[in-house]
Write an enzyme that holds these catalytic residues in place. Sequence first.
Site, PDB file in Angstrom:
ATOM      1  CB  ALA A  75      -5.703  -8.674  47.858  1.00 62.28           C
ATOM      2  N   GLY A 104     -11.836 -11.268  47.824  1.00 62.23           N
ATOM      3  CA  GLY A 104     -11.559  -9.855  48.062  1.00 62.23           C
ATOM      4  C   GLY A 104     -11.310  -9.080  46.780  1.00 62.23           C
ATOM      5  CG  ASP A 159      -3.569 -10.420  51.083  1.00 62.87           C
ATOM      6  OD1 ASP A 159      -4.660 -10.895  50.707  1.00 62.87           O
ATOM      7  OD2 ASP A 159      -2.648 -11.134  51.549  1.00 62.87           O
ATOM      8  NE  ARG A 166     -17.135 -24.611  52.613  1.00 60.55           N
ATOM      9  CZ  ARG A 166     -18.356 -25.069  52.362  1.00 60.55           C
ATOM     10  NH1 ARG A 166     -18.699 -26.299  52.764  1.00 60.55           N
ATOM     11  NH2 ARG A 166     -19.235 -24.353  51.700  1.00 60.55           N
ATOM     12  NE  ARG A 198     -20.118 -21.772  53.831  1.00 59.24           N
ATOM     13  CZ  ARG A 198     -21.167 -22.385  53.284  1.00 59.24           C
ATOM     14  NH1 ARG A 198     -21.930 -23.191  54.008  1.00 59.24           N
ATOM     15  NH2 ARG A 198     -21.465 -22.191  52.017  1.00 59.24           N
ATOM     16  CG  ASN A 229     -10.634 -18.533  58.311  1.00 58.98           C
ATOM     17  OD1 ASN A 229      -9.452 -18.513  57.980  1.00 58.98           O
ATOM     18  ND2 ASN A 229     -11.590 -18.903  57.485  1.00 58.98           N
ATOM     19  CG  ASN A 271     -17.521 -19.138  55.221  1.00 57.82           C
ATOM     20  OD1 ASN A 271     -18.595 -18.814  55.695  1.00 57.82           O
ATOM     21  ND2 ASN A 271     -17.305 -19.249  53.916  1.00 57.82           N
ATOM     22  CG  HIS A 327     -22.959 -18.963  54.819  1.00 55.20           C
ATOM     23  ND1 HIS A 327     -23.719 -19.158  53.692  1.00 55.20           N
ATOM     24  CD2 HIS A 327     -21.673 -18.848  54.380  1.00 55.20           C
ATOM     25  CE1 HIS A 327     -22.930 -19.152  52.628  1.00 55.20           C
ATOM     26  NE2 HIS A 327     -21.688 -18.978  53.019  1.00 55.20           N
TER      27      HIS A 327
HETATM   28  N1  APR Z   1      -4.652  -9.992  56.857  1.00 54.07           N
HETATM   29  C1  APR Z   1      -4.957  -9.724  55.577  1.00 54.07           C
HETATM   30  N2  APR Z   1      -5.110 -10.682  54.647  1.00 54.07           N
HETATM   31  C2  APR Z   1      -4.939 -11.951  55.041  1.00 54.07           C
HETATM   32  C3  APR Z   1      -4.621 -12.311  56.362  1.00 54.07           C
HETATM   33  C4  APR Z   1      -4.467 -11.244  57.300  1.00 54.07           C
HETATM   34  N3  APR Z   1      -4.179 -11.489  58.569  1.00 54.07           N
HETATM   35  N4  APR Z   1      -4.519 -13.652  56.426  1.00 54.07           N
HETATM   36  C5  APR Z   1      -4.763 -14.138  55.201  1.00 54.07           C
HETATM   37  N5  APR Z   1      -5.014 -13.108  54.355  1.00 54.07           N
HETATM   38  C6  APR Z   1      -5.304 -13.144  52.927  1.00 54.07           C
HETATM   39  C7  APR Z   1      -4.472 -14.168  52.159  1.00 54.07           C
HETATM   40  O1  APR Z   1      -3.143 -13.714  51.956  1.00 54.07           O
HETATM   41  C8  APR Z   1      -5.279 -14.305  50.872  1.00 54.07           C
HETATM   42  O2  APR Z   1      -4.798 -13.413  49.876  1.00 54.07           O
HETATM   43  O3  APR Z   1      -6.637 -13.561  52.669  1.00 54.07           O
HETATM   44  C9  APR Z   1      -6.705 -13.937  51.291  1.00 54.07           C
HETATM   45  C10 APR Z   1      -7.695 -15.096  51.140  1.00 54.07           C
HETATM   46  O4  APR Z   1      -7.826 -15.324  49.779  1.00 54.07           O
HETATM   47  P1  APR Z   1      -8.158 -16.764  49.149  1.00 54.07           P
HETATM   48  O5  APR Z   1      -7.226 -17.787  49.731  1.00 54.07           O
HETATM   49  O6  APR Z   1      -8.220 -16.590  47.670  1.00 54.07           O
HETATM   50  O7  APR Z   1      -9.611 -17.106  49.754  1.00 54.07           O
HETATM   51  P2  APR Z   1     -11.038 -16.526  49.229  1.00 54.07           P
HETATM   52  O8  APR Z   1     -11.610 -17.453  48.246  1.00 54.07           O
HETATM   53  O9  APR Z   1     -10.854 -15.108  48.879  1.00 54.07           O
HETATM   54  O10 APR Z   1     -11.913 -16.668  50.556  1.00 54.07           O
HETATM   55  C11 APR Z   1     -11.755 -15.800  51.658  1.00 54.07           C
HETATM   56  O11 APR Z   1     -14.089 -15.942  52.165  1.00 54.07           O
HETATM   57  O12 APR Z   1     -15.795 -17.342  51.370  1.00 54.07           O
HETATM   58  C12 APR Z   1     -14.877 -17.102  52.389  1.00 54.07           C
HETATM   59  O13 APR Z   1     -14.429 -19.333  53.167  1.00 54.07           O
HETATM   60  C13 APR Z   1     -13.885 -18.237  52.495  1.00 54.07           C
HETATM   61  O14 APR Z   1     -13.034 -17.609  54.616  1.00 54.07           O
HETATM   62  C14 APR Z   1     -12.757 -17.573  53.232  1.00 54.07           C
HETATM   63  C15 APR Z   1     -12.795 -16.126  52.715  1.00 54.07           C
END
Ligand code: APR
Length: 312
Positions: A9, A13, A33, A82, A88, A95, A120, A175
């Site tokens: 989230a 997300g 999340d 990133r 990436r 990841n 990614n 990508h």
């Molecule tokens: N289960 C559920 N959620 C998780 C987990 C997990 N095991 N680990 C991390 N998260 C959540 C984090 O708590 C965070 O809220 O994933 C979310 C990632 O959000 P952001 O840091 O805002 O990143 P975002 O810009 O959404 O990118 C997510 O998409 O474009 C790709 O490279 C980017 O790999 C990244 C992904």
Amino acid sequence: MSKVTVVGAGKYGSTTAMRLAEADIVDEVVMTDIVEGLPQGLALDINQSRPLLGYRTVITGSNDYAATAGSDVVVITAGLPRKPGMSRMDLLEVNAKIVKDVTVQIAEHSPDAVIINVTNPLDHMTTLAAEVSGFDTRRVMGQAGMLDSARFAHFIAEVTGADIMDVEALTLGSHGETMVPVPSQTKVGGKLLADLVDADAVESLVDRTRKGGAEVVALLKTGSAYYAPSAAAAKMVEAVIGDTGEVMPVCAWMSGEYGISDVYLGVPASLGKEGVKEIVELPLTDTEATALSEAAASVKEKVDELHELDLG
Ligand code: APR
């Protein structure tokens, strides 16, 4: 009852969940999340826009996968984005652990879902989601080509002054560094891009598209793009939920199309309720076909590295 889950989230997300809710095409969108309160708070906020924008889809926020049970589509966005200067691929190990954990839960709670991964490095995390879920590869795909093609189209409209609605642009491949923008399939008002701008201009548009994500990351400094990415992911979900058969560039499992096998790669495919219905083989120039093969080889090489990691 139709249901879509968005795992993660964060920026990507929550924006995807919001776009899907506003599209009003499913009964429920579940956001989950690991951070307590985050999906619940965002869900509450988005739900309160329903009377203003006029849609019925309800968003549920939860830290428990029980709430995701029986989803038709699951979008994986969990993971680190990133930072400036990172590729990436620098996110591979961190990841991979997250995507593995998440996929185990998805497979247990939504065994019939179509999985769309956006985390990614895209092609590799999509491969991992397919392997860990054990799902038919047609039911696991990644989002990248929709976004990269949209970026290409935006840059073309900017340079040519064309109406964005008149631009049809396509990117294939990975990508990342071996992304393959496809000028031979790229048109403005029905005319080939190469007939409108000179070869140097085409090359610079292609180059800017390849680096399109990094350009946003460098400006934001904290995190990566999410408005265009979430629009791209939502389009894919809509095609699956609506069983539309729409052809889109997606990261799909290759079984001999374009002479390429046993790898996830960006190609045009028609999407429906079973995931990827069919990969569409377009006539590519020799240069484009070679670049696509090189992209496949590069993804395979990194997938080998992924397999050597200890993911616990
Ligand atoms: N289960 C559920 N959620 C998780 C987990 C997990 N095991 N680990 C991390 N998260 C959540 C984090 O708590 C965070 O809220 O994933 C979310 C990632 O959000 P952001 O840091 O805002 O990143 P975002 O810009 O959404 O990118 C997510 O998409 O474009 C790709 O490279 C980017 O790999 C990244 C992904």
